[in-house]
Design a protein around this motif. Sequence first.
Motif, mmCIF file in Angstrom:
data_model
loop_
_atom_site.group_PDB
_atom_site.id
_atom_site.type_symbol
_atom_site.label_atom_id
_atom_site.label_comp_id
_atom_site.label_asym_id
_atom_site.label_seq_id
_atom_site.Cartn_x
_atom_site.Cartn_y
_atom_site.Cartn_z
ATOM 1 N N LEU A 123 0.565 -1.155 -0.082
ATOM 2 C CA LEU A 123 -0.080 -0.029 -0.205
ATOM 3 C C LEU A 123 0.663 1.407 -0.025
ATOM 4 N N ARG A 124 1.573 1.295 0.516
ATOM 5 C CA ARG A 124 3.077 2.446 0.351
ATOM 6 C C ARG A 124 3.349 2.569 -0.396
ATOM 7 N N VAL A 125 3.843 1.752 -1.250
ATOM 8 C CA VAL A 125 4.286 1.599 -2.411
ATOM 9 C C VAL A 125 3.458 3.073 -3.419
ATOM 10 N N ALA A 126 1.931 2.241 -3.154
ATOM 11 C CA ALA A 126 1.046 3.214 -4.451
ATOM 12 C C ALA A 126 0.852 4.462 -3.859
ATOM 13 N N SER A 127 1.081 4.682 -2.437
ATOM 14 C CA SER A 127 0.134 5.958 -1.582
ATOM 15 C C SER A 127 -1.266 4.863 -1.492
ATOM 16 N N GLY A 128 -1.592 4.562 -1.321
ATOM 17 C CA GLY A 128 -2.702 3.414 -1.210
ATOM 18 C C GLY A 128 -3.988 4.118 -0.936
ATOM 19 N N HIS A 129 -4.940 3.392 -0.687
ATOM 20 C CA HIS A 129 -6.737 3.232 -0.612
ATOM 21 C C HIS A 129 -6.670 2.048 0.319
ATOM 22 N N VAL A 130 -7.138 2.479 1.926
ATOM 23 C CA VAL A 130 -7.826 1.275 2.573
ATOM 24 C C VAL A 130 -9.086 1.853 2.858
ATOM 25 N N VAL A 131 -10.444 1.118 2.804
ATOM 26 C CA VAL A 131 -11.575 0.750 2.641
ATOM 27 C C VAL A 131 -11.788 -0.248 3.912
ATOM 28 N N LEU A 132 -12.816 0.440 4.776
ATOM 29 C CA LEU A 132 -13.136 -0.794 5.981
ATOM 30 C C LEU A 132 -14.542 -0.472 6.010
ATOM 31 N N VAL A 133 -15.556 -0.985 5.736
ATOM 32 C CA VAL A 133 -16.970 -1.622 5.226
ATOM 33 C C VAL A 133 -17.504 -1.496 6.796
ATOM 34 N N ASN A 134 -17.494 -0.136 7.412
ATOM 35 C CA ASN A 134 -17.941 -0.160 8.751
ATOM 36 C C ASN A 134 -19.943 -1.109 8.506
ATOM 37 N N SER A 135 -20.629 0.485 9.023
ATOM 38 C CA SER A 135 -21.553 0.015 10.159
ATOM 39 C C SER A 135 -22.458 0.880 10.746
ATOM 40 N N GLY A 136 -24.241 1.234 10.719
ATOM 41 C CA GLY A 136 -24.637 2.236 11.191
ATOM 42 C C GLY A 136 -24.447 1.366 13.320
ATOM 43 N N ALA A 137 -23.988 0.762 12.689
ATOM 44 C CA ALA A 137 -23.388 -0.478 14.279
ATOM 45 C C ALA A 137 -21.779 0.512 15.085
ATOM 46 N N GLY A 138 -21.691 0.899 13.687
ATOM 47 C CA GLY A 138 -20.036 1.074 14.404
ATOM 48 C C GLY A 138 -20.890 3.118 15.058
ATOM 49 N N LEU A 139 -20.598 3.177 14.593
ATOM 50 C CA LEU A 139 -21.845 4.548 15.378
ATOM 51 C C LEU A 139 -22.159 5.102 16.726
ATOM 52 N N ARG A 140 -23.301 3.364 16.867
ATOM 53 C CA ARG A 140 -24.195 3.780 18.062
ATOM 54 C C ARG A 140 -24.785 2.142 17.815
ATOM 55 N N ALA A 141 -24.744 1.389 18.984
ATOM 56 C CA ALA A 141 -25.362 -0.078 19.267
ATOM 57 C C ALA A 141 -26.384 -0.012 20.056
ATOM 58 N N HIS A 142 -27.038 -0.518 18.977
ATOM 59 C CA HIS A 142 -28.686 -1.270 19.937
ATOM 60 C C HIS A 142 -28.241 -1.771 20.117
ATOM 61 N N PRO A 143 -30.190 -2.207 21.459
ATOM 62 C CA PRO A 143 -29.885 -3.136 22.221
ATOM 63 C C PRO A 143 -30.035 -4.675 20.946
ATOM 64 N N GLY A 144 -29.028 -6.039 21.644
ATOM 65 C CA GLY A 144 -28.791 -7.332 20.854
ATOM 66 C C GLY A 144 -28.131 -7.515 19.580
ATOM 67 N N TRP A 145 -27.184 -6.321 19.406
ATOM 68 C CA TRP A 145 -26.037 -6.196 18.501
ATOM 69 C C TRP A 145 -24.788 -6.006 19.258
ATOM 70 N N ALA A 146 -24.703 -5.910 20.421
ATOM 71 C CA ALA A 146 -23.134 -5.600 21.393
ATOM 72 C C ALA A 146 -21.796 -5.758 20.689
ATOM 73 N N PRO A 147 -21.337 -7.998 20.579
ATOM 74 C CA PRO A 147 -20.943 -7.962 19.786
ATOM 75 C C PRO A 147 -20.389 -7.483 18.906
ATOM 76 N N TYR A 148 -21.578 -7.619 17.825
ATOM 77 C CA TYR A 148 -21.709 -6.496 16.875
ATOM 78 C C TYR A 148 -20.452 -4.712 16.366
ATOM 79 N N ALA A 149 -21.610 -4.891 17.052
ATOM 80 C CA ALA A 149 -21.288 -3.077 17.626
ATOM 81 C C ALA A 149 -20.063 -2.991 18.162
ATOM 82 N N ALA A 150 -19.170 -3.498 18.848
ATOM 83 C CA ALA A 150 -17.958 -3.501 19.629
ATOM 84 C C ALA A 150 -17.118 -4.088 18.208
#
Length: 230
Positions: A123-150
Amino acid sequence: MTAVTSLPKPTALITGASRGLGAAIARELAPTHELLLGARSGDSLRGILEDLPEATGWPVSLTDYDAVAEAVAPITRLDVLVHNAGIADLGTIAESSVEQWRNTLEANLIAVVELTRLLLPALRVASGHVVLVNSGAGLRAHPGWAPYAASKFGLRAFGDALRQEEPQLRVTSIHPGRIDTDMQRAIVAGEGREYRPEEFLTPETVASAIRNAVETPRDGHPTEIVLRPY
């Protein structure tokens, strides 16, 4: 008259590319990138490779770190790394287990960190781009989603740290709401609700947003993208 030689396409590695959002991302980037399409097995990649015959399959279990190290060894330059693979094993904290937490964090965070770490030289050779497919759960946790949200909160923190430690790279965290995929169907079934595709984002919409981030001119750094169903 001097012949015009076309420049080689940039290379993109997409994990979890066999179906759903990963396959949609592959189709979006195919016209402009040489593709390495990741999945757990070669058989699971058969369909998307039939659609995109110029792409190259990259079958490896991302939590088998010896196998991952062997698979990345030939990659000396990488322009785009899209972390799309992950799991959604949902349940309440009271009903959760150590194994569920461990498996979720392993798949959604630790495997992402290790693959990125191994690919940093390319990635350094190319000055590359890393895209992380996260989730709405990565901004706000909801009941029943704790392990996934964490796991997704951790993924966002990893992206923030990577962005500061590797300033020559671009790092984008994308936080889509629920997407119309097979995984979503399983989630909704587990919630005991009727599945209504029109309630969710399409994979193509999210894939288009990722392509736009990748194609943003170098003077811009798309650090976070949040998408919600309209």
